[in-house]
Design a protein around this motif. Structure first.
Motif, PDB file in Angstrom:
ATOM      1  N   THR A  51      10.060  37.988 -40.579  1.00 26.45           N
ATOM      2  CA  THR A  51       9.809  37.688 -41.236  1.00 26.45           C
ATOM      3  C   THR A  51      11.020  37.836 -42.299  1.00 26.45           C
ATOM      4  N   LYS A  52      10.925  36.996 -43.069  1.00 24.97           N
ATOM      5  CA  LYS A  52      12.816  36.448 -44.178  1.00 24.97           C
ATOM      6  C   LYS A  52      12.392  37.352 -44.980  1.00 24.97           C
ATOM      7  N   ILE A  53      13.818  37.866 -45.802  1.00 26.31           N
ATOM      8  CA  ILE A  53      13.108  39.096 -47.055  1.00 26.31           C
ATOM      9  C   ILE A  53      12.934  37.943 -47.477  1.00 26.31           C
ATOM     10  N   GLU A  54      12.698  36.724 -48.221  1.00 32.46           N
ATOM     11  CA  GLU A  54      12.381  36.652 -49.621  1.00 32.46           C
ATOM     12  C   GLU A  54      10.857  36.607 -49.516  1.00 32.46           C
ATOM     13  N   LYS A  55      10.121  36.490 -48.423  1.00 31.61           N
ATOM     14  CA  LYS A  55       9.101  35.752 -48.065  1.00 31.61           C
ATOM     15  C   LYS A  55       8.386  37.613 -48.266  1.00 31.61           C
ATOM     16  N   LEU A  56       9.220  38.358 -47.208  1.00 27.53           N
ATOM     17  CA  LEU A  56       8.069  39.837 -47.267  1.00 27.53           C
ATOM     18  C   LEU A  56       8.017  40.064 -48.502  1.00 27.53           C
ATOM     19  N   ILE A  57       8.882  39.279 -50.037  1.00 28.92           N
ATOM     20  CA  ILE A  57       8.864  39.792 -50.978  1.00 28.92           C
ATOM     21  C   ILE A  57       7.629  39.654 -51.876  1.00 28.92           C
ATOM     22  N   GLU A  58       7.505  37.958 -51.668  1.00 28.30           N
ATOM     23  CA  GLU A  58       6.670  36.909 -52.306  1.00 28.30           C
ATOM     24  C   GLU A  58       5.210  37.108 -51.629  1.00 28.30           C
ATOM     25  N   GLN A  59       5.375  37.436 -50.031  1.00 33.81           N
ATOM     26  CA  GLN A  59       3.769  38.119 -49.837  1.00 33.81           C
ATOM     27  C   GLN A  59       3.065  39.733 -50.666  1.00 33.81           C
ATOM     28  N   ALA A  60       4.715  40.040 -50.629  1.00 31.80           N
ATOM     29  CA  ALA A  60       3.926  41.612 -51.268  1.00 31.80           C
ATOM     30  C   ALA A  60       3.535  42.130 -52.588  1.00 31.80           C
ATOM     31  N   ALA A  61       4.703  40.665 -53.228  1.00 31.95           N
ATOM     32  CA  ALA A  61       3.936  40.357 -55.089  1.00 31.95           C
ATOM     33  C   ALA A  61       2.445  39.586 -55.223  1.00 31.95           C
ATOM     34  N   LYS A  62       1.902  39.173 -54.049  1.00 31.04           N
ATOM     35  CA  LYS A  62       1.298  38.069 -53.880  1.00 31.04           C
ATOM     36  C   LYS A  62       0.065  39.530 -53.464  1.00 31.04           C
ATOM     37  N   ASP A  63      -0.176  40.204 -52.280  1.00 34.16           N
ATOM     38  CA  ASP A  63      -1.360  41.238 -52.079  1.00 34.16           C
ATOM     39  C   ASP A  63      -1.657  42.352 -53.646  1.00 34.16           C
TER      40      ASP A  63
END
Length: 310
Positions: free
Chosen positions: A261-273
């Protein structure tokens, strides 16, 4: 008792290289007799510290301190790896990190701050430590990172003291209103990744323009040898630059922790969750001795010299 003037302290400091507070104390102990003060400092070993200042110091420790929404990183160098195991040196580096956290990340400014538990400044305490341990040391750099709302994540690699002292230290600043535990998990994940990959920048926009231009020129030269049409070459360069950005920009990199997982996607997913905002504002990575010239020890020559002198 003789009056100890600033000029006397300055003169003694120039003669011996000892710290200001140590010079003042030496003059007080010897009733203002400069020659006697020199001998007093020599007895204490403090006048020898200046003689060590020219010796290479690329070992030592990186120190880290975090308190709530603030974090600090420092690097203190010494000549040998053995000093990193010295409890007195370790305590000094931890104190420097704590001072940086409280006072800010300007190392030159920190040198004049009072050193806790003594009458010396931080700079003078370093001089005292050099004399005590017998190696040249250097307060190399310091930085403080803060967020208004969010968390400061941290990671220490090659730790000699868990969470505070080691060979590599990383701070990650996450801004947002997500639950603190979720943000801390994410920040630790990113900090470990940064320790492993040493990104050149946070994102593409933050890259050094000269570095980008050099890479583009390299790719142009490679593509030119392909003999393909100009429009194809341009697309080849664009594709290779995207790959370059994925290698050197933190937000574009694939996490070494999960490997996918790209770091930017990790952050996006964490914010969404979390149903909240999370932004990666900054990161700092210190690696012990990076960019410094290291002393190459010739042990055979040392043994030969010792034998000749015995």
């Amino acid at each position: 008792m003789a009056q100890i003037t600033a000029a006397m302290v300055k003169s003694l400091r120039e003669k011996t290289g000892a710290g200001m507070m140590d010079c003042k104390k030496a003059l007080a102990e010897t009733d203002g007799d400069v020659d006697a003060a020199v001998d007093w400092l020599r007895t204490k070993g403090l006048s020898q510290a200046a003689k060590k200042s020219g010796r290479a110091a690329a070992e030592g420790l990186v120190g880290l301190a975090v308190d709530g929404t603030r974090g600090a990183l420092v690097e203190v160098n010494a000549e040998t790896d053995f000093v990193a195991r010295n409890e007195q040196f370790q305590g000094f580096v931890e104190t420097v990190a704590g001072l940086s956290l409280a006072e800010g990340g300007d190392m030159d400014g920190l040198k004049d701050k009072p050193y806790p538990g003594s009458e010396r400044t931080l700079g003078d305490e370093l001089t005292h430590l050099i004399a005590t341990i017998g190696e040249n040391m250097e307060l190399r750099r310091a930085v403080r990172v803060e967020v208004a709302q969010g968390v400061i994540g941290s990671y220490v690699h090659g730790a000699v003291k868990a969470g505070t002292l080691g060979k590599i230290g990383v701070l990650v600043a996450l801004e947002g209103d997500a639950p603190e535990d979720k943000m801390q998990d994410l920040a630790k994940h990113i900090a470990m990744h940064v320790a492993a990959t040493n990104p050149a920048s946070l994102d593409v926009a933050d890259l050094d323009p000269e570095l980008v231009e050099r890479e583009k020129q390299v790719q142009r030269d490679k593509a030119a040898d392909s003999g393909k049409p100009a429009e194809i070459i341009e697309k080849m360069i664009e594709g290779r630059m995207r790959k370059f950005y994925e290698e050197v920009c933190l937000m574009k990199q694939i996490s070494v922790v999960d490997g996918e997982t790209k770091i930017e996607k990790l952050i996006e997913q964490a914010a969404k969750d979390a149903g909240a905002s999370i932004t990666l504002n900054a990161y700092v990575r210190y690696e012990l001795g990076e960019g410094k010239e290291r002393k190459e020890d010739d042990f055979a020559a040392e043994v030969a010299a010792a034998a000749a002198g015995s």
